[in-house]
Design a protein around this motif. Structure first.
Motif, PDB file in Angstrom:
ATOM      1  N   THR A  84      -3.705  -5.220   5.529  1.00  0.00           N
ATOM      2  CA  THR A  84      -2.663  -4.195   5.506  1.00  0.00           C
ATOM      3  C   THR A  84      -1.367  -4.822   4.997  1.00  0.00           C
ATOM      4  OG1 THR A  84      -1.432  -2.550   6.822  1.00  0.00           O
ATOM      5  CG2 THR A  84      -1.974  -4.618   7.894  1.00  0.00           C
ATOM      6  N   GLY A  85      -0.630  -4.065   4.213  1.00  0.00           N
ATOM      7  CA  GLY A  85       0.639  -4.562   3.713  1.00  0.00           C
ATOM      8  C   GLY A  85       0.470  -5.742   2.777  1.00  0.00           C
ATOM      9  N   THR A  86       1.509  -6.562   2.678  1.00  0.00           N
ATOM     10  CA  THR A  86       1.520  -7.727   1.792  1.00  0.00           C
ATOM     11  C   THR A  86       1.735  -8.984   2.621  1.00  0.00           C
ATOM     12  OG1 THR A  86       2.451  -6.418  -0.022  1.00  0.00           O
ATOM     13  CG2 THR A  86       2.634  -8.807  -0.189  1.00  0.00           C
ATOM     14  N   ILE A  87       0.907  -9.989   2.389  1.00  0.00           N
ATOM     15  CA  ILE A  87       1.067 -11.252   3.093  1.00  0.00           C
ATOM     16  C   ILE A  87       1.414 -12.350   2.091  1.00  0.00           C
ATOM     17  CG2 ILE A  87      -0.451 -10.662   5.012  1.00  0.00           C
ATOM     18  CD1 ILE A  87      -2.656 -12.233   3.715  1.00  0.00           C
ATOM     19  N   MET A 100       0.844  -1.192   0.000  1.00  0.00           N
ATOM     20  CA  MET A 100       0.000   0.000   0.000  1.00  0.00           C
ATOM     21  C   MET A 100       0.880   1.243   0.000  1.00  0.00           C
ATOM     22  SD  MET A 100      -2.918   1.241   2.745  1.00  0.00           S
ATOM     23  CE  MET A 100      -4.154   0.123   2.105  1.00  0.00           C
ATOM     24  N   GLU A 101       0.512   2.239  -0.797  1.00  0.00           N
ATOM     25  CA  GLU A 101       1.250   3.488  -0.822  1.00  0.00           C
ATOM     26  C   GLU A 101       0.726   4.418   0.278  1.00  0.00           C
ATOM     27  OE1 GLU A 101       1.113   5.238  -4.674  1.00  0.00           O
ATOM     28  OE2 GLU A 101       1.146   3.306  -5.678  1.00  0.00           O
ATOM     29  N   TYR A 102       1.595   5.317   0.730  1.00  0.00           N
ATOM     30  CA  TYR A 102       1.197   6.268   1.761  1.00  0.00           C
ATOM     31  C   TYR A 102       1.597   7.670   1.340  1.00  0.00           C
ATOM     32  CZ  TYR A 102       0.100   2.556   5.003  1.00  0.00           C
ATOM     33  OH  TYR A 102      -0.472   1.468   5.598  1.00  0.00           O
ATOM     34  N   THR A 103       0.756   8.648   1.703  1.00  0.00           N
ATOM     35  CA  THR A 103       1.114  10.031   1.504  1.00  0.00           C
ATOM     36  C   THR A 103       2.083  10.443   2.595  1.00  0.00           C
ATOM     37  OG1 THR A 103      -0.660  10.858   2.900  1.00  0.00           O
ATOM     38  CG2 THR A 103      -1.195  10.481   0.606  1.00  0.00           C
ATOM     39  N   ASN A 104       2.654  11.609   2.462  1.00  0.00           N
ATOM     40  CA  ASN A 104       3.596  12.078   3.482  1.00  0.00           C
ATOM     41  C   ASN A 104       2.937  12.209   4.840  1.00  0.00           C
ATOM     42  OD1 ASN A 104       5.669  12.213   1.669  1.00  0.00           O
ATOM     43  ND2 ASN A 104       5.311  14.342   1.119  1.00  0.00           N
ATOM     44  N   GLY A 105       1.639  12.436   4.847  1.00  0.00           N
ATOM     45  CA  GLY A 105       0.935  12.573   6.115  1.00  0.00           C
ATOM     46  C   GLY A 105       0.523  11.254   6.712  1.00  0.00           C
ATOM     47  N   GLY A 106       0.880  10.158   6.038  1.00  0.00           N
ATOM     48  CA  GLY A 106       0.547   8.849   6.582  1.00  0.00           C
ATOM     49  C   GLY A 106      -0.840   8.378   6.238  1.00  0.00           C
ATOM     50  N   VAL A 107      -1.559   9.078   5.330  1.00  0.00           N
ATOM     51  CA  VAL A 107      -2.904   8.677   4.941  1.00  0.00           C
ATOM     52  C   VAL A 107      -2.802   7.689   3.797  1.00  0.00           C
ATOM     53  CG1 VAL A 107      -5.120   9.470   4.066  1.00  0.00           C
ATOM     54  CG2 VAL A 107      -3.803  10.897   5.652  1.00  0.00           C
ATOM     55  N   PRO A 108      -3.448   6.532   3.892  1.00  0.00           N
ATOM     56  CA  PRO A 108      -3.337   5.557   2.820  1.00  0.00           C
ATOM     57  C   PRO A 108      -3.817   6.137   1.491  1.00  0.00           C
ATOM     58  CG  PRO A 108      -4.338   4.568   4.750  1.00  0.00           C
ATOM     59  CD  PRO A 108      -4.267   6.042   5.012  1.00  0.00           C
ATOM     60  N   LEU A 157       0.614 -18.865   0.108  1.00  0.00           N
ATOM     61  CA  LEU A 157      -0.238 -18.512  -1.019  1.00  0.00           C
ATOM     62  C   LEU A 157       0.505 -18.660  -2.342  1.00  0.00           C
ATOM     63  CD1 LEU A 157      -1.731 -15.275   0.570  1.00  0.00           C
ATOM     64  CD2 LEU A 157      -2.924 -17.456   0.300  1.00  0.00           C
ATOM     65  N   ASP A 158      -0.244 -18.951  -3.397  1.00  0.00           N
ATOM     66  CA  ASP A 158       0.357 -19.049  -4.729  1.00  0.00           C
ATOM     67  C   ASP A 158       1.002 -17.732  -5.138  1.00  0.00           C
ATOM     68  OD1 ASP A 158      -0.273 -21.700  -5.164  1.00  0.00           O
ATOM     69  OD2 ASP A 158      -2.174 -21.260  -6.165  1.00  0.00           O
ATOM     70  N   LEU A 159       0.345 -16.613  -4.789  1.00  0.00           N
ATOM     71  CA  LEU A 159       0.862 -15.283  -5.111  1.00  0.00           C
ATOM     72  C   LEU A 159       0.761 -14.404  -3.876  1.00  0.00           C
ATOM     73  CD1 LEU A 159      -0.875 -14.721  -8.582  1.00  0.00           C
ATOM     74  CD2 LEU A 159       1.543 -15.228  -8.201  1.00  0.00           C
ATOM     75  N   PRO A 160       1.703 -13.485  -3.680  1.00  0.00           N
ATOM     76  CA  PRO A 160       1.593 -12.556  -2.552  1.00  0.00           C
ATOM     77  C   PRO A 160       0.291 -11.765  -2.633  1.00  0.00           C
ATOM     78  CG  PRO A 160       3.762 -12.412  -3.568  1.00  0.00           C
ATOM     79  CD  PRO A 160       2.915 -13.257  -4.475  1.00  0.00           C
ATOM     80  N   LEU A 161      -0.252 -11.447  -1.475  1.00  0.00           N
ATOM     81  CA  LEU A 161      -1.546 -10.765  -1.399  1.00  0.00           C
ATOM     82  C   LEU A 161      -1.334  -9.391  -0.785  1.00  0.00           C
ATOM     83  CD1 LEU A 161      -4.472 -11.541  -2.100  1.00  0.00           C
ATOM     84  CD2 LEU A 161      -4.761 -12.305   0.248  1.00  0.00           C
ATOM     85  N   THR A 174      -2.489 -10.509   9.667  1.00  0.00           N
ATOM     86  CA  THR A 174      -3.181  -9.370   9.047  1.00  0.00           C
ATOM     87  C   THR A 174      -4.136  -9.787   7.934  1.00  0.00           C
ATOM     88  OG1 THR A 174      -1.293  -9.038   7.558  1.00  0.00           O
ATOM     89  CG2 THR A 174      -1.323  -7.778   9.613  1.00  0.00           C
ATOM     90  N   SER A 175      -4.487 -11.067   7.896  1.00  0.00           N
ATOM     91  CA  SER A 175      -5.495 -11.506   6.926  1.00  0.00           C
ATOM     92  C   SER A 175      -6.858 -11.564   7.595  1.00  0.00           C
ATOM     93  CB  SER A 175      -5.137 -12.883   6.368  1.00  0.00           C
ATOM     94  OG  SER A 175      -5.290 -13.874   7.390  1.00  0.00           O
ATOM     95  N   ARG A 176      -7.884 -11.653   6.780  1.00  0.00           N
ATOM     96  CA  ARG A 176      -9.223 -11.937   7.302  1.00  0.00           C
ATOM     97  C   ARG A 176      -9.991 -12.760   6.283  1.00  0.00           C
ATOM     98  NH1 ARG A 176     -13.582  -6.956   6.815  1.00  0.00           N
ATOM     99  NH2 ARG A 176     -13.017  -6.208   4.743  1.00  0.00           N
ATOM    100  N   GLU A 177     -10.977 -13.491   6.759  1.00  0.00           N
ATOM    101  CA  GLU A 177     -11.835 -14.294   5.895  1.00  0.00           C
ATOM    102  C   GLU A 177     -13.073 -13.474   5.555  1.00  0.00           C
ATOM    103  OE1 GLU A 177     -12.525 -18.236   7.563  1.00  0.00           O
ATOM    104  OE2 GLU A 177     -10.650 -18.059   8.692  1.00  0.00           O
ATOM    105  N   LEU A 178     -13.269 -13.209   4.262  1.00  0.00           N
ATOM    106  CA  LEU A 178     -14.464 -12.480   3.843  1.00  0.00           C
ATOM    107  C   LEU A 178     -15.665 -13.413   3.761  1.00  0.00           C
ATOM    108  CD1 LEU A 178     -13.162 -10.085   1.044  1.00  0.00           C
ATOM    109  CD2 LEU A 178     -13.632  -9.574   3.431  1.00  0.00           C
TER     110      LEU A 178
END
Length: 310
Positions: free
Chosen positions: A157-160, A1-9, A205-209, A126-130
């Motif tokens: 959040t981030g990459t798992i 995930m990218e972040y602005t300088n203010g820390g807002v996603p 996982l087969d591919l990073p999430l 940091t995963s969840r089941e939808l």
């Protein structure tokens, strides 16, 4: 995930989409007004302002009409199918709710923490089941024999790269069950807690999430000879799940005399009877459920009698 300088996603994918659209327009080269006229001729009425927003990245196509227009834009600009639309990843995870251990059992939670540590996974992960569909088969003796689970999982959040999946059996020490990865990845590290009530494996996982992306995974659990007989099943989630389905299928020769539903959350536990009136199975469905555990247990003879499975 990218972040602005203010820390807002900053929504991932939006800048990539806008950049690709600008590059395609400049490479043609055409103007936005030309693009608007061509879309109108094809029945897609998109305003100049909307096209400008898409090109700048301040907005992005959403909804069926906008996505239909985007398909025409790809064609008009000489792009491959989905060259732009595949860059439109979801820009948010939606409400996450609280995260917590699904049952009120400190010793079991500590065993789960030990399992996560042994498998090199942060707790909580940091995963969840939808969406989760858990299907359990009960054998001719009335005991659990096999369970298959399919889930849509999401990175919050981030990459798992991997997700721990556990079998939790409070009060029923058991040998390690056989966990198999069916689709979406593979099991790498396996762990059994010394107490025998928590077993699990790390599902790579087969591919990073990357948040907020989702993936479909499927795994199964089989109970080897020597496992203690069990007449209850269910599924637990540490975060809110949009839909949880627990389907228990009984052998025709072992339809129980009674079933009851057990719902356990960090706030408490409730037990209610479940009538078995249709066929040889029971399905339980909850929406916006969790953290918590949805369980079914059953028996033969009077419901208030202490019957040992055999």
């Amino acid at each position: 995930m990218e972040y602005t300088n203010g820390g807002v996603p900053r929504p991932p994918g939006r800048s990539a989409f806008a950049r690709a659209l600008r590059d395609a327009i400049n490479a043609r080269p055409v103007t936005l007004s030309w693009l608007q006229r061509q879309l109108k001729a094809r029945g897609n009425r998109v305003s100049m302002a909307t096209l400008s927003y898409w090109r700048s990245g301040s907005r992005r196509p959403e909804g069926a009409q906008s996505l239909a227009a985007l398909a025409d834009i790809e064609d008009l600009l000489g792009l491959e199918d989905a060259a732009l639309s595949r860059l439109l990843r979801p820009n948010r995870t939606g409400p996450l709710g609280v995260s917590g251990f699904p049952i009120d059992h400190r010793e079991i939670e500590q065993a789960v923490i030990d399992a996560y540590t042994a498998m090199g996974s942060p707790y909580p992960d940091t995963s969840r089941e939808l969406t989760t569909h858990s299907v359990t088969d009960v054998d001719e003796r009335g005991n659990v024999s096999f369970c298959s689970t399919r889930s849509i999982v999401q990175s919050t959040t981030g990459t798992i790269h991997a997700i721990p999946f556990l079998e939790i059996m409070p009060g029923l020490p058991s040998p390690a069950p056989i966990l198999r990865a069916v689709s979406g990845g593979r099991f790498t590290r396996h762990y059994s807690h010394p107490g025998g009530e928590v077993h699990g494996a790390l599902f790579e996982l087969d591919l990073p999430l990357e948040a907020p992306d989702t993936a479909m995974v499927e795994w199964s659990v089989e109970y080897p000879p020597g496992s203690p007989p069990s007449r209850d099943t269910g599924h637990a989630v540490g975060r809110q799940c949009r839909e949880l389905l627990v389907w228990t299928r009984f052998h025709p020769d072992a339809v129980p005399d009674w079933c009851e539903e057990v719902v356990e959350t960090p706030d408490g536990r409730s037990v209610s009877p479940v009538p078995l009136t249709r066929g040889t199975s029971v399905h339980q469905v909850r929406r916006a459920f969790g953290p918590g555990a949805l369980q079914l247990r059953w028996g033969y003879g009077p419901a208030d009698a202490e019957v040992q499975p055999g």
